[in-house]
Design a protein around this motif. Structure first.
Motif: not given
Length: 574
Positions: A237-246, A275-280
């Motif tokens: 488990r881990s906590v996503a590092a990158q900032p949240a999307a708008p 990239p963190w503002g996209l949904i894969k």
RNA sequence: CGGGACGUGGCGCAGCCUGGUAGCGCACCUGCUUUGGGAGCAGGGGGCCGGCGGUUCGAAUCCGCCCGUCCCGACCA
């Protein structure tokens, strides 16, 4: 042992088909030879290393009260059918028929046979607890053997099995194994980690793996240096590092033309969205039904996590299936509207709208050719079930303390599982408790790959000249290089030193071959025994050299002081 | 299973594109010399060129199929 009596076929050049350092060095050093893909011969030097490792394992297993025995490797299919693994396991199991047409298998592991024996011989709670173990061959028809001795189709394993009355007993047996395993890997001189692992097809509640960090490894583990959290990335488990999307705006998703922009990188650049503002959006097939899997653009899906969540095997959909189920080609797939096509949607927790930051908006495929949607808000524009699906990445936050995680590449050298009754139930392994009630035995299983310990040791301890064995598992303790066997004076000194060193309890390899000095030195460094004693031209004046294999210099000592000097270096060696 | 590469004395390789019956280094055998960092000279042995089929007067070389091995991915107690 004299080198002239030892089969020690060293090679000057690396074998052409070797990639891993341990593979190259163990072949060059005359430790192993390949017989066929994933099937190896252990030459005398390699077998000596194995015996050293097995000796340590035996001592530590005995230390926790385990009994060694030996199980067959040729099994009848019935016990495997009883537990369901005969059908659950596919091509990885070697199968054959006996002359009477009876189905047989070569043992991949031994839970079934141990549980079978327990079912016949253990009758009373007074017979428990027990730990039984063996050192035995395992056969697995690996789809892809690799890394020399690291991933093979036939290999020696130490496997032990605990039998307890209840969960509390199992916990104790498990703890005993942790103690023994920690000591085994410590004593073998390898760097290792104990990490949480997936119990996989073994079934069961809790499992750990012992991992030796090495670039030749095939697994990755996430570790926290601050609080000690450590887990295989397949479940970390881990906590996503990158900032949240708008944050979500009020407006509905809007279409944008994205001609030929398919990958996250392309779309990110084209739309000017990180990239963190996209949904894969990945289409999978599970139970022959389509399934849309969503992770954030900067994240990677871990298929094992998905499979565990679904409790089903998964595979990526073929391009034709993508077109059929979502109506767009790969690259333009997205979550909006696919539910109406009766496609189930599973999304990673990171995309969940209920987080502290509230709903966010993302860009995603529009399920139309060369088109994406912007302003897609999870929970508003599509519904999904939420699960932890993403692979932990270096830099993510530790789930326990929040510090950044590191991700290490590792070799799995051992594992321990709490099995419960998964095997004792189908094989009806029960005992009577104090009140005369029949109770299923609670089982645990615990493996170690000794050859992988050897390979990991080589990976972790080698230089450009060869192997630097940890002293506990070296094929010999001392490599006595006798430079000029024809020289009588030298021979006299070498012979006396050989006897004196052996009398101190060391295993000594006496290189008495008629070879050039350079060949002998090179072989000694390649083979990697912890200490080299050189008897050369100064032997006439009563002087020899001692030198540790790793870093550390060569020193000249009087013949009389040689044993003491060796002892000093021996104590200092790893 | 998807992708890539390779297969020529024991080991590491060249030759193949441009067909003409196989070569280099190391290892091995004999002799002499040499002896503290993978020796030198001289002589010598060893290869149905992964297999089968095809093209050709002729195939290591061109074509097809198969087998084996390695690497990346998938898979994997």
């Amino acid at each position: 042992m004299r080198a002239t009596e030892l089969f020690m076929p060293t090679l000057r050049e690396d074998p052409a088909d070797a990639e891993a350092i341990s593979h190259k060095l163990m072949v060059r050093g005359g430790f192993v030879r390949q017989f066929a893909s994933g099937i190896y011969i252990m030459l005398p030097l390699g077998w000596r290393v194995m015996q050293r490792i097995l000796g340590i394992i035996r001592e530590e297993m005995t230390g926790i009260g385990a009994n060694e025995l030996s199980m067959p490797t040729l099994h009848t299919a019935d016990v495997w059918q009883a537990t369901g693994r005969y059908d659950a396991i596919g091509d990885e199991m070697f199968r054959l028929d006996d002359r009477g047409g009876r189905k047989m298998v070569l043992a991949m592991t031994h839970e079934e046979v141990f549980a079978w024996l327990a079912s016949r011989e253990l009758r009373s709670y007074r017979d428990l607890p027990k730990i039984w173990y063996q050192i035995q061959l395992k056969f697995r028809d690996e789809p892809r053997p690799k890394g020399g001795i690291l991933r093979v189709r036939e290999f020696v394993m130490k496997d032990s099995y605990s039998f307890d009355m209840d969960e509390a007993g199992l916990d104790k047996s498990y703890e005993k194994h942790i103690g023994a395993y920690d000591r085994i890997f410590e004593r073998c001189g390898i760097e290792y980690l104990r990490v949480e692992s997936d119990s996989g097809f073994m079934g069961g509640a809790q499992a750990h793996e012992y991992m030796a960090p090495s670039p030749a490894g095939e697994d990755r583990v996430a570790i926290c240096t601050k609080c000690g959290y450590a887990a295989n990335v397949e479940l970390a488990r881990s906590v996503a590092a990158q900032p949240a999307a708008p944050a979500a705006s009020g407006s509905a998703p809007r279409e944008v033309a994205t001609p030929d922009q398919r990958t996250i990188a392309e779309v990110s650049k084209f739309l000017g969205v990180e990239p963190w503002g996209l949904i894969k959006s990945l289409l999978y097939i599970a139970d022959e039904k389509p399934l849309l899997v969503l992770v954030r653009g900067d994240h990677e899906l871990h298929e094992n996590k998905l499979a565990r969540h679904l409790k089903a095997a998964v595979r990526p959909a073929h391009p034709e299936e993508v077109l059929e189920y979502v109506g767009a080609e790969v690259g333009f797939v997205g979550p909006v509207g696919v539910a109406e096509r009766r496609v189930r949607i599973v999304a990673d927790e990171t995309l969940r709208p209920e987080g502290p930051a509230g709903p966010r908006e993302y860009a995603a495929g529009a399920n139309k050719p060369h088109t994406h949607l912007m302003g897609v808000v999870p929970g508003r524009d599509f519904q999904a079930e939420w699960a932890d699906l993403r692979e932990a990445q270096a830099g993510d936050g530790c789930p326990d303390c929040g510090e950044p995680l590191a991700v290490d590449v590792v070799i799995e050298v051992g594992n321990i599982f709490k099995l419960g009754t998964k095997y004792t139930k189908p094989l009806n392994a029960t005992v009577l408790d104090e009140s005369g009630q029949e109770r299923l035995i609670i089982m645990g299983s615990y493996g170690i790959g000794p050859a992988r310990i050897a390979a990991a040791a080589v990976e972790q301890h080698a230089d450009e000249r060869g192997i630097v064995w940890p002293k506990a598992i070296a094929p010999f303790d001392i490599h006595l290089v006798h430079v000029q066997p024809k020289d009588e004076l030298q021979s006299d000194v070498a012979g006396k030193l050989y006897d004196a060193l052996k009398a101190e309890g060391w295993d000594v390899l006496w290189d008495d071959r008629e070879e050039r000095p350079g060949v002998k030195f090179a072989d000694a460094e390649l083979i990697g025994c912890p200490i080299r004693v050189t008897v050369g031209k100064k032997a006439g004046t009563g002087v020899v050299e001692v030198e540790p294999r790793g870093e550390g210099g060569r020193e000249e000592v009087a013949v009389d002081e040689c044993v003491a000097a060796v002892r000093r270096l021996w104590e200092a060696a790893l």
